[in-house]
Design a protein around this motif. Structure first.
Motif, PDB file in Angstrom:
ATOM      1  N   GLY A   1       6.958   5.532   2.333  1.00  0.00           N
ATOM      2  CA  GLY A   1       6.776   5.312   0.897  1.00  0.00           C
ATOM      3  C   GLY A   1       7.944   4.556   0.308  1.00  0.00           C
TER       4      GLY A   1
ATOM      5  N   THR B   1       7.599  12.412  -7.417  1.00  0.00           N
ATOM      6  CA  THR B   1       6.383  12.365  -6.614  1.00  0.00           C
ATOM      7  C   THR B   1       6.293  13.644  -5.809  1.00  0.00           C
ATOM      8  OG1 THR B   1       5.101  11.001  -5.076  1.00  0.00           O
ATOM      9  CG2 THR B   1       7.448  11.226  -4.610  1.00  0.00           C
TER      10      THR B   1
ATOM     11  N   SER C   1       4.441   9.236   7.449  1.00  0.00           N
ATOM     12  CA  SER C   1       4.139   8.468   6.243  1.00  0.00           C
ATOM     13  C   SER C   1       5.378   7.719   5.785  1.00  0.00           C
ATOM     14  CB  SER C   1       3.661   9.388   5.114  1.00  0.00           C
ATOM     15  OG  SER C   1       2.500  10.098   5.497  1.00  0.00           O
TER      16      SER C   1
ATOM     17  N   PHE D   1       9.568   3.874  -3.377  1.00  0.00           N
ATOM     18  CA  PHE D   1       9.483   4.432  -4.728  1.00  0.00           C
ATOM     19  C   PHE D   1      10.553   3.835  -5.639  1.00  0.00           C
ATOM     20  CE2 PHE D   1       7.715   7.539  -1.822  1.00  0.00           C
ATOM     21  CZ  PHE D   1       6.536   7.907  -2.449  1.00  0.00           C
TER      22      PHE D   1
ATOM     23  N   ASN E   1       5.203   3.249  -4.543  1.00  0.00           N
ATOM     24  CA  ASN E   1       5.153   4.477  -5.351  1.00  0.00           C
ATOM     25  C   ASN E   1       4.115   5.480  -4.854  1.00  0.00           C
ATOM     26  OD1 ASN E   1       7.266   3.803  -7.138  1.00  0.00           O
ATOM     27  ND2 ASN E   1       5.887   2.450  -8.258  1.00  0.00           N
ATOM     28  N   ARG E   2       3.864   5.450  -3.568  1.00  0.00           N
ATOM     29  CA  ARG E   2       3.031   6.486  -2.941  1.00  0.00           C
ATOM     30  C   ARG E   2       3.292   6.482  -1.444  1.00  0.00           C
ATOM     31  NH1 ARG E   2      -1.919   5.379  -0.526  1.00  0.00           N
ATOM     32  NH2 ARG E   2      -2.528   3.187  -0.377  1.00  0.00           N
ATOM     33  N   PHE E   3       2.854   7.546  -0.773  1.00  0.00           N
ATOM     34  CA  PHE E   3       3.020   7.631   0.667  1.00  0.00           C
ATOM     35  C   PHE E   3       1.822   7.014   1.384  1.00  0.00           C
ATOM     36  CE2 PHE E   3       5.990  11.113  -0.468  1.00  0.00           C
ATOM     37  CZ  PHE E   3       7.101  10.631   0.225  1.00  0.00           C
ATOM     38  N   GLN E   4       2.128   6.226   2.398  1.00  0.00           N
ATOM     39  CA  GLN E   4       1.120   5.561   3.221  1.00  0.00           C
ATOM     40  C   GLN E   4       1.190   6.191   4.623  1.00  0.00           C
ATOM     41  OE1 GLN E   4       2.263   1.607   4.534  1.00  0.00           O
ATOM     42  NE2 GLN E   4       0.172   0.865   4.353  1.00  0.00           N
TER      43      GLN E   4
ATOM     44  N   TYR F   1       4.932  15.593  -2.060  1.00  0.00           N
ATOM     45  CA  TYR F   1       4.431  15.491  -0.682  1.00  0.00           C
ATOM     46  C   TYR F   1       3.882  16.850  -0.283  1.00  0.00           C
ATOM     47  CZ  TYR F   1       3.809  14.769   4.222  1.00  0.00           C
ATOM     48  OH  TYR F   1       3.223  14.676   5.469  1.00  0.00           O
TER      49      TYR F   1
ATOM     50  N   ASP G   1       0.811  -1.216   0.000  1.00  0.00           N
ATOM     51  CA  ASP G   1       0.000   0.000   0.000  1.00  0.00           C
ATOM     52  C   ASP G   1       0.845   1.267   0.000  1.00  0.00           C
ATOM     53  OD1 ASP G   1      -2.323  -1.506  -0.026  1.00  0.00           O
ATOM     54  OD2 ASP G   1      -2.571  -1.467   2.153  1.00  0.00           O
ATOM     55  N   ARG G   2       2.171   1.105   0.004  1.00  0.00           N
ATOM     56  CA  ARG G   2       3.027   2.285  -0.107  1.00  0.00           C
ATOM     57  C   ARG G   2       3.985   2.177  -1.293  1.00  0.00           C
ATOM     58  NH1 ARG G   2       4.312   0.184   5.092  1.00  0.00           N
ATOM     59  NH2 ARG G   2       6.305  -0.912   5.252  1.00  0.00           N
TER      60      ARG G   2
END
Length: 236
Positions: free
Chosen positions: A168, A176, A166, A170, A143-146, A178, A140-141
């Motif tokens: 992440g 990306t 958070s 990547f 290539n994105r921040f969780q 933030y 769930d993280r």
């Protein structure tokens, strides 16, 4: 936009044999008046504990204490009656409030545990002590921040502060963004692995950069990277 950068090799270091610890901010025998805290972020320790060893029972009060294992298993016991093992992909928050005692030991005798010990000044003092722990899916993280720590998000572990953590993972070659949670907050980026660029600064493994008086930040991923962002109020 204002920034402060802390390269990995400039961190404080203490090797006690059973514990090998690097301190981003002043801690124990390491003191640098220029590196006491970043806003409400007071402690960021990168700890490696030998097999079967650990921190005996000790007190805390009026501090939010976050533990993030990076590898291995850490056993936690406290005076509230909690006994738990936190592992990679777990996040634990303990609100010390009016006062607690706790201990932390490497659960395994034959391998090391590496974890981040992070302290954040609380929003409200002298609250009833509280403990929270959750396990997160690293998918769930990708290539994105969780978000893993938040005062409001029910999917995150709760904290007694307007702070948001958070994680992440990547892949190289992308960019990306933030967005800092509010104008009162700053973001401290701690690079766990890889190589990234934020603004004019290039960060490598275990480098940190604090940014405030900013809104949305662009991050360029130069090598596969694992990033921890601590979004915290700048006034405590």
């Amino acid at each position: 936009m204002k920034t402060i950068i802390h390269k990995a090799e400039t961190r404080g270091h203490a090797n006690h044999g059973w514990l090998d610890s690097h301190h981003t901010f002043s801690f124990a025998n390491y003191y640098d008046p220029e590196r006491v805290h970043f806003g409400t972020l007071r402690v960021l320790n990168d700890d490696i504990v030998e097999g079967g060893m650990g921190f005996g029972k000790h007190p805390h009060d009026n501090m939010e204490i976050i533990s993030i294992p990076l590898s291995g298993d850490l056993e936690h016991k406290d005076s509230m009656g909690n006994t738990a093992v936190i592992r990679e992909n777990d996040v634990q928050v303990m609100s010390a409030g009016t006062g607690i005692f706790h201990s932390e030991y490497n659960k395994n005798k034959d391998s090391k545990v590496n974890f981040l010990q992070i302290w954040v000044f609380p929003k409200e003092r002298n609250i009833k002590p509280r403990y929270d722990q959750k396990t997160y899916d690293p998918k769930d993280r990708t290539n994105r921040f969780q978000t893993v720590v938040s005062p409001t998000d029910p999917e995150a572990v709760s904290i007694n502060q307007d702070a948001y953590f958070s994680l992440g993972n990547f892949t190289s070659g992308q960019k990306t963004n933030y967005k800092i949670s509010s104008p009162e907050n700053g973001a401290y980026f701690f690079l766990l692995e890889g190589k990234i660029k934020i603004g004019q600064e290039t960060l490598e493994k275990r480098d940190g950069i604090g940014i405030w008086d900013a809104s949305t930040l662009e991050i360029e991923i130069l090598e596969d990277a694992e990033i921890l962002v601590m979004d915290v109020p700048m006034k405590n």
